[in-house]
Structures are given as C-alpha cells and as structure tokens.
Design an enzyme around this catalytic site. Structure first.
Site, PDB file in Angstrom:
ATOM      1  N   GLU A   4       0.844  -1.201   0.141  1.00  0.00           N
ATOM      2  CA  GLU A   4       0.041  -0.118  -0.110  1.00  0.00           C
ATOM      3  C   GLU A   4       0.996   1.292   0.077  1.00  0.00           C
ATOM      4  O   GLU A   4       1.183   1.708   1.001  1.00  0.00           O
ATOM      5  CB  GLU A   4      -0.948  -0.012   1.110  1.00  0.00           C
ATOM      6  CG  GLU A   4      -1.834  -1.056   1.288  1.00  0.00           C
ATOM      7  CD  GLU A   4      -2.923  -0.948   2.161  1.00  0.00           C
ATOM      8  OE1 GLU A   4      -4.061  -0.761   1.704  1.00  0.00           O
ATOM      9  OE2 GLU A   4      -2.900  -0.724   3.458  1.00  0.00           O
ATOM     10  N   SER A  55      -6.600   3.233  -2.860  1.00  0.00           N
ATOM     11  CA  SER A  55      -7.574   3.789  -3.797  1.00  0.00           C
ATOM     12  C   SER A  55      -7.971   2.921  -5.090  1.00  0.00           C
ATOM     13  O   SER A  55      -8.258   3.276  -5.971  1.00  0.00           O
ATOM     14  CB  SER A  55      -7.069   5.045  -4.475  1.00  0.00           C
ATOM     15  OG  SER A  55      -6.735   6.336  -3.651  1.00  0.00           O
TER      16      SER A  55
END
Ligand code: PGA
Length: 262
Positions: free
Chosen positions: A170, A216
């Site tokens: 991430e 996202s």
C-alpha cells in the site's frame, strides 16, 4: 488449480457496532453464491465492533481480522490488545503495520516484526502492510524502503509459518481521499520487487505468499490491477465500505485469474 483471489477491507475508525454488523450481514448475503474456492474475503472492523461481528458473522463466508495487536500476551501495556484476547473472540487474522500505524502512530519496523512474530507464534494469520511515502518515491528509494520493511518486519520468521503470512503493498501516497491510485504497471513492478524479496528471504516458499494491492482501489481500476500477474488480491478502503459497491467490485474481478465468468 483455481487461483484464489484475496479481497479485503479495513474499516479503520469508521462504522459503529450496529453499522458493522449490518454491513457484514449484507456483504455475506450479496457474496455467498461466490465459491470460497475462488476467493478469500476478509473484513477488519474496529476493536469495539469485533466481538459482535464475530458472534454474528458466518466465518465460512467472511474472515474477520483485527487492525493491530500487542506483541505480548499480557502485562503493563495500557491500551493494547493481546493475541489471547483476539483469540478469545475467535479472531485469527491480524493486520500489522498499516500505513496509518506507521506514519500517524509512529510504529517502527522493529515493532512490526515483534507483532508479526507474536501473531504467527499464536497460530494467527498476519497481514503485514508495506509501502513507500511520496517523498521516498521522489527520492527513487521505493524498492529500498519496501525491501527494508520486509526484511526487518519478517526477520527470523520460520519457513513453517509462511502459509499464515499475507502481505499488502500500500503505497502511502495512494491511500485515502487525497491519494492517487498507483497505475497497474507501477503496482506490478512493486509487487515483483516484493515477490523477489520474499523469495530471497524464504526461497520457493516465499513466492507462494499472497501479495495484495491497496491504495484507492475502486470499481474502475480494480480489473486492471487484478489482471497483473503479481497482484494476488485487492485491499480496499473507501470503495468497499458500501457492501453493494464492494460486491460489484468483487464480481467484476473474482474470475479474472481463473478465466471463467460469473
Ligand atoms: P483507500 O484505503 O482504498 O480508501 O485508499 C486503503 C487502505 O488504507 O488500506
């Protein structure tokens, strides 16, 4: 053999007990026809919702996890949660080193390593999150940062425990409202860096550790991300918090690796 895709969400400090149990109920209902041979679906609620969630969720459909954990079983650790307390609720998955733990709560790689070891030694599955900041990306040290997080975070982990280890990549700059999702090419490149590092650390067994992408993820970019050969799953925040949006994201992508359709 069917390739299992990992889908998960971290509810962060959102959703109270009632909202969490309702969310889980809806998500179970919506996704229960999808064979769990094709996917591993997990949800990581807040601590306060975890007990009710564990009592009301059918674990055959959704695995529940905790957002963090102490590296000790008990002691003078005010505000911390022990692995035994999680196990008492039937929780067998714990996320470690989420970017907000590292960058807002200032956790170090050494602490993440103690937590990963503690989780694995207690028979739990550990989901270790790694990823570089925007500044580190600008300095072009993303690979060094990711490799350092893996090498310290996974220091001294025996090969016999690897089947209970998951990794989430991430990038910090990709997470949240102000984040820009990584392109699928960039995600693939970094997943390869991670897989190479895991192989370097653990040999062939390292290449079997699932590596999920997060930051996202949304219904528009999910297909292209999951189509990358080194992306084994999607770890989704905002786009998963409405059960029907998460369900459609899952349905768009779950059979991509196996080539069949829904
Ligand atoms: P996001 O969150 O999908 O809302 O960017 C990802 C995460 O923090 O795991």
């Amino acid at each position: 053999m069917t390739k299992k895709i990992f889908f998960g969400t971290n509810l962060k400090m959102y959703k109270n007990i009632k909202e969490t149990t309702e969310y889980l109920k809806t998500l179970s209902q919506l996704t229960k026809d999808i064979s769990r041979d094709n996917m591993e679906l997990f949800v990581i609620p807040s601590y306060t919702s975890l007990c009710s969630a564990a009592q009301s969720t059918d674990k055959q459909f959704i695995t529940l996890g905790a957002q963090n954990m102490c590296w000790e079983e008990k002691g003078t650790f005010t505000g911390e949660i022990s692995p035994l307390m999680l196990q008492e609720m039937g929780i067998g998955l714990v996320m470690i080193g989420h970017s907000e733990r590292r960058h807002v709560l200032r956790e170090t790689d050494d602490e993440e390593n103690r937590k990963v070891k503690c989780a694995l030694n207690h028979g739990m599955t550990a989901l270790l999150c790694v990823g570089e900041t925007a500044k580190e990306k600008d300095y072009k040290i993303s690979d060094e940062v990711i490799r350092t997080q893996l090498k310290i975070g996974l220091h001294d982990i025996p090969g016999s425990q690897l089947s209970r280890l998951w990794i989430a990549y991430e990038p910090v700059w990709a997470i949240g409202e102000s984040g820009t999702p990584a392109s699928s090419e960039y995600a693939e490149e970094k997943h390869q860096t991670i897989k190479n590092c895991l192989t370097e650390l653990f040999g062939e067994a390292g290449s079997q550790i699932p590596v999920l992408y997060g930051g996202s993820v949304n219904p528009d970019n999910a297909v292209s991300l999951i189509s990358q050969p080194s992306v084994d799953g999607l770890f989704t925040g905002r786009s998963a918090w409405d059960a029907s949006v998460f369900n459609s994201l899952i349905r768009k992508t779950v059979y991509i690796k196996s080539g069949s359709c829904i």
